[in-house]
Design a protein around this motif. Structure first.
Motif, PDB file in Angstrom:
ATOM      1  N   TRP A 125      -4.209  21.722 -16.937  1.00  0.00           N
ATOM      2  CA  TRP A 125      -3.257  20.577 -16.200  1.00  0.00           C
ATOM      3  C   TRP A 125      -3.707  19.215 -16.168  1.00  0.00           C
ATOM      4  CZ3 TRP A 125       0.106  21.265 -11.593  1.00  0.00           C
ATOM      5  CH2 TRP A 125      -0.328  22.461 -11.212  1.00  0.00           C
ATOM      6  N   PHE A 126      -2.505  18.660 -16.406  1.00  0.00           N
ATOM      7  CA  PHE A 126      -3.025  17.237 -17.831  1.00  0.00           C
ATOM      8  C   PHE A 126      -1.921  16.286 -16.929  1.00  0.00           C
ATOM      9  CE2 PHE A 126      -4.103  18.333 -21.703  1.00  0.00           C
ATOM     10  CZ  PHE A 126      -4.438  19.346 -21.631  1.00  0.00           C
ATOM     11  N   ARG A 127      -1.764  14.630 -16.661  1.00  0.00           N
ATOM     12  CA  ARG A 127      -1.226  14.341 -16.097  1.00  0.00           C
ATOM     13  C   ARG A 127      -0.748  12.687 -17.039  1.00  0.00           C
ATOM     14  NH1 ARG A 127      -6.216  11.479 -11.146  1.00  0.00           N
ATOM     15  NH2 ARG A 127      -7.405  10.613 -14.172  1.00  0.00           N
ATOM     16  N   GLN A 128       0.119  12.504 -16.398  1.00  0.00           N
ATOM     17  CA  GLN A 128       0.485  10.883 -17.122  1.00  0.00           C
ATOM     18  C   GLN A 128       0.669  10.231 -15.892  1.00  0.00           C
ATOM     19  OE1 GLN A 128       4.038  11.710 -19.441  1.00  0.00           O
ATOM     20  NE2 GLN A 128       3.040  10.200 -21.045  1.00  0.00           N
ATOM     21  N   ALA A 129       0.514   8.677 -16.096  1.00  0.00           N
ATOM     22  CA  ALA A 129       1.179   7.527 -15.533  1.00  0.00           C
ATOM     23  C   ALA A 129       1.808   6.851 -15.437  1.00  0.00           C
ATOM     24  CB  ALA A 129      -0.302   6.857 -14.926  1.00  0.00           C
ATOM     25  N   PRO A 130       2.566   6.287 -15.389  1.00  0.00           N
ATOM     26  CA  PRO A 130       3.880   5.257 -15.933  1.00  0.00           C
ATOM     27  C   PRO A 130       2.847   4.067 -17.069  1.00  0.00           C
ATOM     28  CG  PRO A 130       3.911   5.524 -13.877  1.00  0.00           C
ATOM     29  CD  PRO A 130       2.883   5.871 -13.730  1.00  0.00           C
ATOM     30  N   GLY A 131       3.468   4.335 -18.400  1.00  0.00           N
ATOM     31  CA  GLY A 131       3.437   3.456 -19.343  1.00  0.00           C
ATOM     32  C   GLY A 131       1.281   4.008 -20.302  1.00  0.00           C
ATOM     33  N   LYS A 132       0.991   5.076 -19.779  1.00  0.00           N
ATOM     34  CA  LYS A 132      -0.105   6.282 -20.623  1.00  0.00           C
ATOM     35  C   LYS A 132       0.648   7.446 -21.197  1.00  0.00           C
ATOM     36  CE  LYS A 132      -3.186   3.460 -16.803  1.00  0.00           C
ATOM     37  NZ  LYS A 132      -4.223   3.557 -16.338  1.00  0.00           N
ATOM     38  N   GLU A 133      -0.370   7.307 -22.141  1.00  0.00           N
ATOM     39  CA  GLU A 133      -0.360   8.946 -22.683  1.00  0.00           C
ATOM     40  C   GLU A 133      -0.536   9.569 -21.914  1.00  0.00           C
ATOM     41  OE1 GLU A 133      -1.047   7.425 -26.692  1.00  0.00           O
ATOM     42  OE2 GLU A 133      -2.400   8.632 -26.049  1.00  0.00           O
ATOM     43  N   ARG A 134       0.001  10.903 -21.922  1.00  0.00           N
ATOM     44  CA  ARG A 134      -0.611  12.280 -20.687  1.00  0.00           C
ATOM     45  C   ARG A 134      -2.487  12.662 -21.197  1.00  0.00           C
ATOM     46  NH1 ARG A 134       3.637  17.345 -20.740  1.00  0.00           N
ATOM     47  NH2 ARG A 134       5.189  14.921 -19.715  1.00  0.00           N
ATOM     48  N   GLU A 135      -2.440  12.700 -19.872  1.00  0.00           N
ATOM     49  CA  GLU A 135      -4.050  12.728 -20.102  1.00  0.00           C
ATOM     50  C   GLU A 135      -4.806  14.275 -19.508  1.00  0.00           C
ATOM     51  OE1 GLU A 135      -6.443   9.913 -18.414  1.00  0.00           O
ATOM     52  OE2 GLU A 135      -6.280  10.771 -16.203  1.00  0.00           O
ATOM     53  N   PHE A 136      -5.289  14.679 -20.620  1.00  0.00           N
ATOM     54  CA  PHE A 136      -6.635  15.537 -19.785  1.00  0.00           C
ATOM     55  C   PHE A 136      -7.431  15.952 -18.516  1.00  0.00           C
ATOM     56  CE2 PHE A 136      -8.489  20.248 -19.031  1.00  0.00           C
ATOM     57  CZ  PHE A 136      -9.963  19.672 -18.882  1.00  0.00           C
ATOM     58  N   ALA A 137      -6.783  16.604 -16.788  1.00  0.00           N
ATOM     59  CA  ALA A 137      -7.301  16.853 -16.298  1.00  0.00           C
ATOM     60  C   ALA A 137      -8.331  18.273 -15.370  1.00  0.00           C
ATOM     61  CB  ALA A 137      -5.451  16.208 -14.837  1.00  0.00           C
TER      62      ALA A 137
END
Length: 124
Positions: free
Chosen positions: A36-48
């Motif tokens: 699972w990864f996540r991406q907040a507005p204006g940020k890079e996709r990050e490992f979750a």
């Protein structure tokens, strides 16, 4: 071709819980490592979160450790992410991903297939 479809996102208050699901279909890899990864507005996709091919090993970043739990049901070709004690900073689009190999993997480049994502919004 592999299709991954996430579900279970939504709006929740801080401190609440959500359970995300990711169903795989098509020419799926036999018991693949997934994440699972996540991406907040204006940020890079990050490992979750990530799990090895047999769920024998899991991995989490410090930001979610103790709050998120990744699990899988290989018979149903479904990956889960149980999230508790949610915080506003957990707000993001959450993506599931599938890889070849053993895993678990932390890097986006290690994954071969991606879902379209599901929105999680945590209000304060």
């Amino acid at each position: 071709q592999v299709q991954l479809v996430e579900s279970g996102g939504g709006l929740v208050q801080a401190g609440g819980s959500l359970r995300l699901s990711c169903e795989a279909s098509g020419r799926t890899i036999n018991n693949p490592p997934m994440g699972w990864f996540r991406q907040a507005p204006g940020k890079e996709r990050e490992f979750a979160a990530a799990t090895s091919w047999d769920a024998g090993n899991t991995d989490y970043p410090d930001s979610v450790k103790g709050r998120f739990t990744i699990s899988r049901d290989n018979a149903k070709n479904t990956l889960y992410l149980q999230m508790k004690s949610l915080r506003p900073e957990d707000t993001a689009v959450y993506f599931c991903a599938m890889a070849y190999g053993l895993g678990p993997f932390r890097e986006t480049r290690q994954y071969d297939y991606w879902g379209q994502g599901t929105q999680v919004t945590v209000s304060s």
